[in-house]
Design an enzyme around this catalytic site. Structure first.
Site, mmCIF file in Angstrom:
data_model
loop_
_atom_site.group_PDB
_atom_site.id
_atom_site.type_symbol
_atom_site.label_atom_id
_atom_site.label_comp_id
_atom_site.label_asym_id
_atom_site.label_seq_id
_atom_site.Cartn_x
_atom_site.Cartn_y
_atom_site.Cartn_z
ATOM 1 N N LYS A 1 16.279 37.483 -22.531
ATOM 2 C CA LYS A 1 15.618 37.988 -21.316
ATOM 3 C C LYS A 1 16.669 38.543 -20.363
ATOM 4 C CE LYS A 1 12.444 36.462 -17.639
ATOM 5 N NZ LYS A 1 11.642 35.330 -17.119
ATOM 6 N N SER B 1 6.872 36.391 -16.613
ATOM 7 C CA SER B 1 7.879 37.421 -16.482
ATOM 8 C C SER B 1 8.689 37.656 -17.745
ATOM 9 C CB SER B 1 8.840 37.039 -15.357
ATOM 10 O OG SER B 1 9.538 35.848 -15.681
ATOM 11 N N SER C 1 6.090 31.787 -16.642
ATOM 12 C CA SER C 1 6.780 32.929 -17.244
ATOM 13 C C SER C 1 7.185 32.772 -18.700
ATOM 14 C CB SER C 1 8.021 33.274 -16.419
ATOM 15 O OG SER C 1 7.659 33.925 -15.235
#
Lengths: 441, 441
Positions: free
Chosen positions: A75, A144, A168
């Protein structure tokens, strides 16, 4: 696409090399990335170099364990040496990290191939990302950790590093139909990770099955002494006792979700699991509001000055969150922190009193909604807030072809048991594994 | 240009505000920067905002101490929140820091105005920078803290943060005719600073007089409990005993340097200082070679991978240093570390046996040479290597108008005494303070 465990076995049987596995991933990126947009960058050449080195190591008998040669996505809020950490910010697009975050360093040591950076929403908050849900391109992949979830779903990588402050990790993993672990708060180091709300930020992982999560988590976390790849594959000695939380909490779930969970629970019971029902403890009524307070205040603490200087670098939802935090009184924040402790204790007590091994709750309130949102984190925030570990995995497909997931929540630092129970449940429920369809919106 | 102390006094007498002082600095930047090129960036608006806030604070009686409202320059290897840390690298030109280095955080807390980033040589090594010596534009300002030295010399800022691994503080400060302190190894935190050779990297400061160095160092360093602005301005109770190191060591100095030091020593003796002469201890013969070994190996440890990937981002001298480090055997490195300890002990013993308060040695081997080099660090590396604190200040001007400096070296963590002796010497030698001439090459 194979699981990490399957690939690891194939490599030891000399049926697969890290270079071949990487090439399979790169082919899938070639095939799907244009529609899915899961990646900020794919480091093709660098990954190939890593894979070649790891292939030579295996040939020599230097075996780093189950992640040896496994391509993973990172990420884009985690520092990776010599790559930018943009975190969804335009101004940070060329902010090159001078060293690896601890999580990435651990993965490298375990022999993983660091394939690239996956898309995050801006600053790991709620503003919709460019990424699309690979099962339906008009739907959100969730946020996210949008890119990590979509990339694993497409088999572009076999595992991914993600993070969660609200929902997330679990939410995007569930919308994309992959397994996820948000471990206990503090289990995996946050060093070298862009913060959102430090007292609730968690590093976690995604993969295509529950057992792979254990392989990833074992490499990433220090205080995991009993967690070996062996344990990850041991069946539990007896079926688990699971506590279902009903009441107000479950009211947010859409019927398609409650139906799917009901059918899964029926299968679990038939296989011998004991399932008890309970109302959430009283402080649960305030959890979403209090969680928002903590997140807003801590996000504001970090972002306030940059937001003032560069308002153009902040999309609407993170801006609203920061402004909310700036206007929150300190007493309200302190009250939320007290509430956080109270609720955590109450939940752990409830598990103990009911002799349950884990809570079983839907992973999301609904199937993935339209791409104009990142979905509702209401079923995830409570576990970010209390820091209890949560494992999620698919249980069903909707009629329009998107996945639905369930999550098990356990006691603090009991990831090992939790993952074993979850692997048992995953096997018993036996949700079909599907290939990404010809992409359509 | 006024000293930090003079500005601080004028502000308390309401004759000067932080905003006015900043404007004086900005005018000097306007006047000299085009020829001198001391800055990577000047944050005019942001500095003005800081100065306005600090002016209001003083008006309200909120006094942060002697650095309140003092504009300072920050060498561009230190992280400053929301500014790039390029460290002389092209690829890092847009690498924006997510938080302040500890040194910058301390300066902010002490009320300094963070004016901008000053030029460093690439990766704080030896490749000549764009900066020029403000006294003679065809000469080097020295390196690697080139911009910090030149900026203070021009009065573009009243103090600057710098760093030294070989001779990167004392040498440029001396070539530019400003005072400098390279404190004891470990005195000021290196957190948030791009490393060169971590076991010898030092954070230090530059200013226009010795006493200002104490004001800066006091704000920057934690374990400085006895160091108050009051002590910094107290005269020592008696003249110091100074140990001159001769022998092989001094052979590298040009006659113009030894003559100037000789004249300064004559003045010091006349004022009551006791000066003893001694040969350097035996291990000193190997110091430059061993220092180079440690620096090369540790620089290689940090830079090796980036150099392989981005050779175009590394100029020749740092490239040679890294390659040297990559080819050094571990035993040679370990031998150098042992030698480092032995020499340090021998030097401290020599100070004690001679009852001297400090060593007195030339700050540089020569006046500033041509801008094609950054000069010879031979008189500075020994103190980076041993970690002993070194204070330097101007003693004379050459016939062609460039400054010459001397340095005092003391025992570990005795910066306070060292600075007081140095301030006494600075006053007794009484080197004329000059304004930058109409710039010429």
């Amino acid at each position: 696409m194979m699981t990490i465990h399957e690939a690891a076995v194939a490599m030891r049987q000399k049926k697969l090399t890290p270079v071949q596995l990487l090439q399979q991933c790169l082919e899938r990126i070639e095939r799907y990335e244009k529609s899915v947009r899961a990646w900020v960058m794919v480091a093709r050449e660098e990954a190939l170099e890593q894979a070649k080195r790891l292939t030579r190591e295996l040939e020599k008998g230097d075996d780093r364990g189950p992640l040896h040669g496994i391509p993973v996505g990172i990420k884009d809020i985690f520092d990776v040496f010599d790559w930018p950490t943009a975190a969804g910010s335009h101004l940070w697009a060329q902010s090159i990290a001078r060293k690896d975050s601890v999580a990435v360093e651990r993965l490298r040591q375990a022999g993983a191939v660091i394939l690239g950076k996956t898309v995050t929403t801006a600053y790991a908050s709620f503003d919709p990302p460019p990424t699309r849900n690979p099962w339906r391109l008009d739907r959100t992949p969730g946020g996210s950790s949008s890119g990590s979830a979509a990339a694993v779903a497409c088999g572009m990588c076999l595992g991914a590093v993600a993070s969660q402050t609200g929902g997330s990790i679990t939410r995007p993993a569930s919308y994309c139909g992959v397994a996820s672990l948000k471990p206990t708060y503090g289990r995996i180091s946050l060093e070298g990770v862009v913060p959102l709300a430090p007292s609730m930020d968690h590093v976690g992982v995604m993969a295509s099955c529950v057992r792979d999560l254990g392989l990833l988590c074992s490499a990433l976390s220090d205080p995991f002494p009993t967690f070996s790849s062996q344990n990850a594959f041991a069946e539990p000695e007896h079926p688990p006792t699971l506590a279902r939380i009903g009441g107000l909490f479950l009211d947010r779930a859409e019927p398609v979700v409650t139906d799917a969970v009901h059918q899964a629970v029926t299968k679990l019971k038939a296989a011998g699991a004991k399932v008890v029902s309970m109302d959430p403890p009283a402080p649960f009524a305030e959890v979403l509001q209090r969680h928002r307070t903590v997140m807003a205040v801590e996000a504001a603490e970090f972002h306030e000055h940059r937001l003032r200087r560069h308002p153009e670098d902040y999309p609407p939802r993170i801006t609203a969150l920061i402004r909310e935090g700036m206007e929150t009184s300190a007493t309200e924040y302190v009250r939320a922190l007290h509430h956080k402790d109270t609720l955590t204790d109450a939940l752990i007590e409830q598990l103990e009193l009911s002799d349950a091994h884990a809570f079983l709750v839907p992973a999301t309130t609904s199937p993935p909604p339209s791409a104009e949102t990142t979905g509702d984190p209401a079923f995830n925030s409570p576990w970010s807030y209390t820091g209890l570990p949560a494992v999620s995995f698919p249980i069903a497909w909707t009629d329009d072809g998107v996945p639905l997931c369930v999550q098990l929540i356990g006691d603090r630092f009991h990831e090992e048991e939790l993952l074993r129970w979850a692997a048992w449940c995953e096997r018993v429920v036996g949700c079909e594994r599907r290939e990404i369809p010809t992409l359509r919106s």
